[in-house]
Design a protein around this motif. Structure first.
Motif, PDB file in Angstrom:
ATOM      1  N   ASP A 155       2.164 -19.385  -9.332  1.00  0.00           N
ATOM      2  CA  ASP A 155       1.486 -19.880 -10.615  1.00  0.00           C
ATOM      3  C   ASP A 155       0.327 -18.733 -10.674  1.00  0.00           C
ATOM      4  O   ASP A 155       0.178 -17.941  -9.895  1.00  0.00           O
ATOM      5  CB  ASP A 155       0.934 -21.239 -10.175  1.00  0.00           C
ATOM      6  CG  ASP A 155      -0.093 -21.301  -9.249  1.00  0.00           C
ATOM      7  OD1 ASP A 155      -1.026 -20.202  -9.188  1.00  0.00           O
ATOM      8  OD2 ASP A 155      -0.300 -22.269  -8.589  1.00  0.00           O
ATOM      9  N   PRO A 156      -0.247 -18.854 -11.964  1.00  0.00           N
ATOM     10  CA  PRO A 156      -1.396 -17.612 -12.244  1.00  0.00           C
ATOM     11  C   PRO A 156      -2.332 -17.589 -11.105  1.00  0.00           C
ATOM     12  O   PRO A 156      -2.756 -16.295 -10.943  1.00  0.00           O
ATOM     13  CB  PRO A 156      -2.004 -18.391 -13.561  1.00  0.00           C
ATOM     14  CG  PRO A 156      -0.934 -19.015 -13.963  1.00  0.00           C
ATOM     15  CD  PRO A 156      -0.273 -19.566 -13.049  1.00  0.00           C
ATOM     16  N   HIS A 157      -2.893 -18.660 -10.620  1.00  0.00           N
ATOM     17  CA  HIS A 157      -4.011 -18.376  -9.614  1.00  0.00           C
ATOM     18  C   HIS A 157      -3.274 -17.629  -8.357  1.00  0.00           C
ATOM     19  O   HIS A 157      -3.979 -16.905  -7.500  1.00  0.00           O
ATOM     20  CB  HIS A 157      -4.512 -19.893  -9.391  1.00  0.00           C
ATOM     21  CG  HIS A 157      -5.429 -20.160 -10.330  1.00  0.00           C
ATOM     22  ND1 HIS A 157      -4.971 -21.051 -11.209  1.00  0.00           N
ATOM     23  CD2 HIS A 157      -6.714 -19.853 -10.614  1.00  0.00           C
ATOM     24  CE1 HIS A 157      -5.835 -21.331 -12.176  1.00  0.00           C
ATOM     25  NE2 HIS A 157      -6.838 -20.572 -11.859  1.00  0.00           N
ATOM     26  N   GLU A 158      -2.150 -18.061  -7.889  1.00  0.00           N
ATOM     27  CA  GLU A 158      -1.393 -17.665  -6.842  1.00  0.00           C
ATOM     28  C   GLU A 158      -1.184 -16.125  -7.120  1.00  0.00           C
ATOM     29  O   GLU A 158      -1.300 -15.018  -5.975  1.00  0.00           O
ATOM     30  CB  GLU A 158      -0.006 -18.317  -6.543  1.00  0.00           C
ATOM     31  CG  GLU A 158      -0.276 -19.794  -6.068  1.00  0.00           C
ATOM     32  CD  GLU A 158       1.121 -20.507  -5.875  1.00  0.00           C
ATOM     33  OE1 GLU A 158       1.054 -21.486  -5.251  1.00  0.00           O
ATOM     34  OE2 GLU A 158       1.953 -20.360  -6.930  1.00  0.00           O
ATOM     35  N   LEU A 159      -0.545 -15.601  -8.259  1.00  0.00           N
ATOM     36  CA  LEU A 159      -0.534 -14.596  -8.667  1.00  0.00           C
ATOM     37  C   LEU A 159      -1.778 -13.498  -8.546  1.00  0.00           C
ATOM     38  O   LEU A 159      -1.758 -12.494  -7.910  1.00  0.00           O
ATOM     39  CB  LEU A 159       0.203 -14.304  -9.814  1.00  0.00           C
ATOM     40  CG  LEU A 159       0.583 -12.786 -10.482  1.00  0.00           C
ATOM     41  CD1 LEU A 159       1.476 -12.149  -9.457  1.00  0.00           C
ATOM     42  CD2 LEU A 159       1.107 -12.729 -11.837  1.00  0.00           C
ATOM     43  N   LEU A 160      -2.891 -14.205  -9.153  1.00  0.00           N
ATOM     44  CA  LEU A 160      -4.196 -13.632  -8.887  1.00  0.00           C
ATOM     45  C   LEU A 160      -4.578 -13.023  -7.521  1.00  0.00           C
ATOM     46  O   LEU A 160      -5.085 -12.196  -7.153  1.00  0.00           O
ATOM     47  CB  LEU A 160      -5.277 -14.187  -9.604  1.00  0.00           C
ATOM     48  CG  LEU A 160      -6.646 -13.878  -9.524  1.00  0.00           C
ATOM     49  CD1 LEU A 160      -6.682 -12.426 -10.371  1.00  0.00           C
ATOM     50  CD2 LEU A 160      -7.680 -14.575 -10.285  1.00  0.00           C
ATOM     51  N   LYS A 161      -4.309 -14.179  -6.784  1.00  0.00           N
ATOM     52  CA  LYS A 161      -4.670 -14.047  -5.369  1.00  0.00           C
ATOM     53  C   LYS A 161      -3.776 -12.781  -4.388  1.00  0.00           C
ATOM     54  O   LYS A 161      -4.272 -11.994  -3.925  1.00  0.00           O
ATOM     55  CB  LYS A 161      -4.512 -15.266  -4.306  1.00  0.00           C
ATOM     56  CG  LYS A 161      -4.787 -15.011  -2.938  1.00  0.00           C
ATOM     57  CD  LYS A 161      -4.767 -16.299  -2.150  1.00  0.00           C
ATOM     58  CE  LYS A 161      -5.093 -16.173  -0.803  1.00  0.00           C
ATOM     59  NZ  LYS A 161      -5.048 -14.837  -0.219  1.00  0.00           N
ATOM     60  N   VAL A 162      -2.643 -12.820  -4.980  1.00  0.00           N
ATOM     61  CA  VAL A 162      -1.806 -11.763  -4.399  1.00  0.00           C
ATOM     62  C   VAL A 162      -2.099 -10.174  -4.870  1.00  0.00           C
ATOM     63  O   VAL A 162      -2.383  -9.415  -4.290  1.00  0.00           O
ATOM     64  CB  VAL A 162       0.004 -11.738  -4.987  1.00  0.00           C
ATOM     65  CG1 VAL A 162       0.693 -10.606  -4.593  1.00  0.00           C
ATOM     66  CG2 VAL A 162       0.579 -12.927  -4.130  1.00  0.00           C
ATOM     67  N   CYS A 163      -2.498 -10.400  -6.306  1.00  0.00           N
ATOM     68  CA  CYS A 163      -3.273  -8.972  -6.698  1.00  0.00           C
ATOM     69  C   CYS A 163      -4.577  -8.658  -6.034  1.00  0.00           C
ATOM     70  O   CYS A 163      -4.540  -7.462  -5.711  1.00  0.00           O
ATOM     71  CB  CYS A 163      -3.321  -9.015  -8.316  1.00  0.00           C
ATOM     72  SG  CYS A 163      -1.926  -9.074  -9.269  1.00  0.00           S
ATOM     73  N   LEU A 164      -5.439  -9.543  -5.778  1.00  0.00           N
ATOM     74  CA  LEU A 164      -6.785  -9.384  -5.212  1.00  0.00           C
ATOM     75  C   LEU A 164      -6.416  -8.933  -3.660  1.00  0.00           C
ATOM     76  O   LEU A 164      -7.021  -7.979  -3.180  1.00  0.00           O
ATOM     77  CB  LEU A 164      -7.577 -10.705  -5.406  1.00  0.00           C
ATOM     78  CG  LEU A 164      -8.211 -10.870  -6.366  1.00  0.00           C
ATOM     79  CD1 LEU A 164      -8.868 -12.156  -6.495  1.00  0.00           C
ATOM     80  CD2 LEU A 164      -8.856  -9.736  -7.161  1.00  0.00           C
ATOM     81  N   LEU A 216      -7.241  -5.338  -1.972  1.00  0.00           N
ATOM     82  CA  LEU A 216      -8.003  -5.128  -0.734  1.00  0.00           C
ATOM     83  C   LEU A 216      -7.120  -4.350   0.263  1.00  0.00           C
ATOM     84  O   LEU A 216      -8.016  -3.134   0.777  1.00  0.00           O
ATOM     85  CB  LEU A 216      -8.176  -6.465  -0.098  1.00  0.00           C
ATOM     86  CG  LEU A 216      -9.354  -7.124  -0.618  1.00  0.00           C
ATOM     87  CD1 LEU A 216      -9.510  -8.746  -0.041  1.00  0.00           C
ATOM     88  CD2 LEU A 216     -10.775  -6.612  -0.488  1.00  0.00           C
ATOM     89  N   ARG A 217      -5.937  -4.218   0.342  1.00  0.00           N
ATOM     90  CA  ARG A 217      -5.162  -3.378   1.132  1.00  0.00           C
ATOM     91  C   ARG A 217      -5.442  -2.053   0.560  1.00  0.00           C
ATOM     92  O   ARG A 217      -5.128  -1.158   1.604  1.00  0.00           O
ATOM     93  CB  ARG A 217      -3.620  -3.851   1.162  1.00  0.00           C
ATOM     94  CG  ARG A 217      -3.256  -4.883   1.964  1.00  0.00           C
ATOM     95  CD  ARG A 217      -1.757  -5.294   1.840  1.00  0.00           C
ATOM     96  NE  ARG A 217      -1.030  -4.444   2.781  1.00  0.00           N
ATOM     97  CZ  ARG A 217       0.320  -4.411   2.728  1.00  0.00           C
ATOM     98  NH1 ARG A 217       1.011  -5.525   2.501  1.00  0.00           N
ATOM     99  NH2 ARG A 217       0.980  -3.547   3.350  1.00  0.00           N
ATOM    100  N   LEU A 218      -5.500  -1.918  -0.499  1.00  0.00           N
ATOM    101  CA  LEU A 218      -5.521  -0.321  -0.862  1.00  0.00           C
ATOM    102  C   LEU A 218      -6.908   0.200  -1.174  1.00  0.00           C
ATOM    103  O   LEU A 218      -7.230   1.028  -1.925  1.00  0.00           O
ATOM    104  CB  LEU A 218      -4.899  -0.253  -2.427  1.00  0.00           C
ATOM    105  CG  LEU A 218      -3.096  -0.479  -2.168  1.00  0.00           C
ATOM    106  CD1 LEU A 218      -2.469  -0.831  -3.484  1.00  0.00           C
ATOM    107  CD2 LEU A 218      -2.636   0.260  -1.173  1.00  0.00           C
ATOM    108  N   ASP A 219      -7.819  -0.380  -0.306  1.00  0.00           N
ATOM    109  CA  ASP A 219      -9.259  -0.198  -0.254  1.00  0.00           C
ATOM    110  C   ASP A 219      -9.986  -0.353  -1.574  1.00  0.00           C
ATOM    111  O   ASP A 219     -11.189   0.556  -1.771  1.00  0.00           O
ATOM    112  CB  ASP A 219      -9.240   1.357   0.282  1.00  0.00           C
ATOM    113  CG  ASP A 219      -8.648   1.450   1.571  1.00  0.00           C
ATOM    114  OD1 ASP A 219      -8.702   0.729   2.090  1.00  0.00           O
ATOM    115  OD2 ASP A 219      -8.005   2.428   1.700  1.00  0.00           O
TER     116      ASP A 219
END
Length: 182
Positions: free
Chosen positions: A71-80, A84-87
């Motif tokens: 869902d959009p909120h889960e996708l946003l969490k993946v993007c965030l 973070l992983r990419l500094d």
């Protein structure tokens, strides 16, 4: 419980610190590696002037279309999480960054909440979003107008195309061809 419906979502990518081309390629690779995301297509790569806060390095920008069951909120969490992983460090609004991943569109989902606004707010005013998005989704409709029409109306002065097609990221990610999803 029924399985989540697969939708097409658009992600905006950008950065202007370090090696943004490599960082954006890594972000695409991480998105595609997620079990609930399949990368469909990527726009050409663009060099764009800074927007909002103009006393900084120019950006590299692109957009990607994905298929997802998130869902959009889960996708946003993946993007965030990928940021973070990419500094990614959040300091100044519209300031320099290693990577920025924005959920631009998510199927026909509409939201105007503080934590997630879809379609992304002000995207139709930003050439660094509309020009690459028009590469891959010209007929998508945002605010009752096609992406292609928005792209033709937005001020795109200074934007430079850096790649012939959307495969620019594959060599950066160490992939000789498009990802396979067998």
């Amino acid at each position: 419980m029924p399985e989540a419906k697969t939708v097409i979502a658009a992600i905006g990518l950008g950065g202007n610190i370090g090696d943004p081309r490599r960082t954006m390629a890594r972000a695409l690779e991480l998105l595609d590696a997620h079990p609930d995301i399949r990368l469909r297509t990527v726009s050409r790569l663009y060099r764009t002037p800074p927007w909002g806060k103009t006393d900084q390095n120019w950006f590299l920008n692109a957009c990607a279309l994905i298929e997802t069951r998130l869902d959009p909120h889960e996708l946003l969490k993946v993007c965030l999480d990928i940021e973070l992983r990419l500094d990614r460090v959040r300091t100044d609004r519209w300031g320099p960054r290693t990577i920025d991943l924005d959920v631009l569109l998510h199927g026909d989902f509409l939201s105007d909440h503080a934590d997630l606004t879809v379609p992304h707010p002000r995207m139709t005013e930003r050439a660094f979003v509309m020009v690459p998005l028009a590469d891959i989704a010209p007929r998508a409709v945002v605010n009752l107008q096609s992406v292609a029409d928005w792209a033709s109306e937005v001020d795109s002065d200074g934007i430079e195309t850096l790649s012939a097609d959307g495969n620019w990221w594959l060599a950066e990610a160490g992939m000789p061809e498009a990802p396979s999803h067998d």
